[in-house]
Design an enzyme around this catalytic site. Structure first.
Site, mmCIF file in Angstrom:
data_model
loop_
_atom_site.group_PDB
_atom_site.id
_atom_site.type_symbol
_atom_site.label_atom_id
_atom_site.label_comp_id
_atom_site.label_asym_id
_atom_site.label_seq_id
_atom_site.Cartn_x
_atom_site.Cartn_y
_atom_site.Cartn_z
ATOM 1 N N ASP A 241 0.835 -1.207 0.000
ATOM 2 C CA ASP A 241 0.000 0.000 0.000
ATOM 3 C C ASP A 241 0.870 1.258 0.000
ATOM 4 O O ASP A 241 2.001 1.240 0.482
ATOM 5 C CB ASP A 241 -0.917 -0.028 1.235
ATOM 6 N N ASN B 256 -10.716 -2.451 -5.389
ATOM 7 C CA ASN B 256 -9.907 -1.550 -6.227
ATOM 8 C C ASN B 256 -10.419 -1.594 -7.663
ATOM 9 O O ASN B 256 -10.599 -0.577 -8.326
ATOM 10 C CB ASN B 256 -8.436 -1.970 -6.265
HETATM 11 C C1 IPE Z 1 -1.551 0.362 -3.361
HETATM 12 O O1 IPE Z 1 -1.389 1.721 -3.433
HETATM 13 C C2 IPE Z 1 -1.731 -0.272 -4.714
HETATM 14 C C3 IPE Z 1 -3.112 -0.650 -5.012
HETATM 15 C C4 IPE Z 1 -4.098 -0.671 -4.146
HETATM 16 C C5 IPE Z 1 -3.389 -1.080 -6.360
HETATM 17 P P1 IPE Z 1 -2.608 2.729 -3.410
HETATM 18 O O2 IPE Z 1 -2.994 3.025 -4.818
HETATM 19 O O3 IPE Z 1 -3.709 2.220 -2.558
HETATM 20 O O4 IPE Z 1 -1.917 3.990 -2.750
HETATM 21 P P2 IPE Z 1 -2.524 4.989 -1.670
HETATM 22 O O5 IPE Z 1 -3.092 4.178 -0.564
HETATM 23 O O6 IPE Z 1 -3.578 5.776 -2.381
HETATM 24 O O7 IPE Z 1 -1.347 5.813 -1.249
HETATM 25 C C1 IPE Z 2 -5.447 -2.686 -0.082
HETATM 26 O O1 IPE Z 2 -5.113 -1.350 -0.248
HETATM 27 C C2 IPE Z 2 -5.328 -3.415 -1.365
HETATM 28 C C3 IPE Z 2 -3.990 -3.500 -1.901
HETATM 29 C C4 IPE Z 2 -2.913 -3.023 -1.360
HETATM 30 C C5 IPE Z 2 -3.872 -4.186 -3.141
HETATM 31 P P1 IPE Z 2 -6.216 -0.235 -0.425
HETATM 32 O O2 IPE Z 2 -5.508 1.037 -0.613
HETATM 33 O O3 IPE Z 2 -7.191 -0.647 -1.469
HETATM 34 O O4 IPE Z 2 -6.964 -0.293 0.988
HETATM 35 P P2 IPE Z 2 -7.909 0.765 1.684
HETATM 36 O O5 IPE Z 2 -8.910 1.207 0.664
HETATM 37 O O6 IPE Z 2 -7.037 1.897 2.113
HETATM 38 O O7 IPE Z 2 -8.506 0.036 2.833
HETATM 39 MG MG MG Z 3 -4.118 2.408 -0.555
#
Ligand code: IPE
Ligand code: IPE
Ligand code: MG
Length: 277
Positions: free
Chosen positions: A34, A82
């Protein structure tokens, strides 16, 4: 006696590795990758630049885990949520990035004897992506080292729903619902992770303190390690730091554990306090 460092580690990694007890490595590590969006925002870049930068973190983590002999590594690449809730442009970018990663990585995976697997509702992904996924896993099929599992379009609740459906279908095929056997073992055997041990350690980057629908059944007794490091900045050395922290934990599984403070609790009660309640 100090254990020897696997070939190819830099100074920082070797130092971190030497602090570990190689006899007590986690058998399965799961990582919630994340913080890509925040990494990009700090650099005034678009979110997708964070996803692109995250690939280097995947490479380094996978390589280090395989080198030190971790039997199973599972990476949460993107969730069903996602896939359903993020803008199409971001989702499309993630799909292209995944295909590119799969194509580029086959050679390194084979060199490191890593077998690639997936969990998640693969059938809901675009067909060309499914093709790349199948090609990559078939190309690594014969490898006998670490199992690398990518969670793609994954949701733990969907996984449990799918497990119950598959249990019920199996019973129906075997002569009817009175053959339905529901217990912990039969449920585990119908999860996507049926061939994997439960993770000993789950790592989440970027400081969030939640599971976000990841391996809810399997993480029942996993040790949780949260690091502030954003995923694109994560490397093998951070993985080793997470394992070091894991090795400092005491796993009790609901029992009383090793701490003499509570093993002999009863013996510490002063004689005059006995029988006064
Ligand atoms: C994690 O990074 C990757 C995916 C969930 C695909 P994020 O895209 O969730 O990054 P933040 O949480 O917005 O920083
Ligand atoms: C969890 O991250 C999923 C992945 C890292 C692939 P998210 O960024 O989607 O989680 P939330 O929305 O902050 O809980
Ligand atoms: Mg995230």
């Amino acid at each position: 006696v100090r254990h020897t460092v696997p070939a190819g580690m830099d100074r920082k990694e070797s130092d971190a590795y030497l602090r570990l007890d190689p006899a007590r490595l986690p058998q399965h590590i799961a990582i919630i990758m994340d913080g890509n969006g925040r990494w990009a925002r700090r650099r005034h870049m678009p979110r997708v630049a964070g996803h692109r930068a995250g690939v280097a973190a995947v490479r380094s983590t996978v390589e280090t885990a395989a080198r030190i002999g971790i039997p199973a590594l599972t990476l949460y690449a993107f969730s069903e949520e996602n896939w359903k809730k993020r803008p199409k442009t971001e989702v499309d970018f993630l799909m292209r990035l995944l295909c590119r990663y799969l194509k580029a990585e086959i050679k390194t995976l084979n060199q490191n004897n890593i077998r690639l697997e997936y969990i998640g509702r693969k059938q809901e992904l675009p067909e060309n992506v499914q093709c790349e996924m199948n090609d990559a896993s078939e190309a690594t099929h014969g490898n006998t080292g670490m199992v690398l599992t990518l969670a793609l379009n994954y949701s733990a609740r969907s996984e449990i729903v799918d497990a119950f459906r598959s249990l019920a279908e199996a019973a129906a095929r075997n002569g009817g619902l009175h053959h339905l056997k529901v217990d912990e073992q039969s449920i585990s055997e119908h999860l996507y992770t049926r061939n994997l041990p439960d993770p000993d350690l789950v790592i989440r980057t970027s400081g969030e303190m939640r599971l976000s629908n990841f391996l809810l059944w399997q993480l029942a007794y996993a040790e949780i390690y949260v690091t502030q490091t954003l995923w694109p900045d994560f490397r093998g050395v951070q993985l080793l730091e997470g394992i070091e922290e894991y090795q400092r934990r005491e796993r009790r599984y609901g029992g009383l554990g090793q701490d003499p403070g509570h093993v002999h609790e009863h013996a510490k009660v002063p004689a005059h306090a006995e029988g006064k309640h």
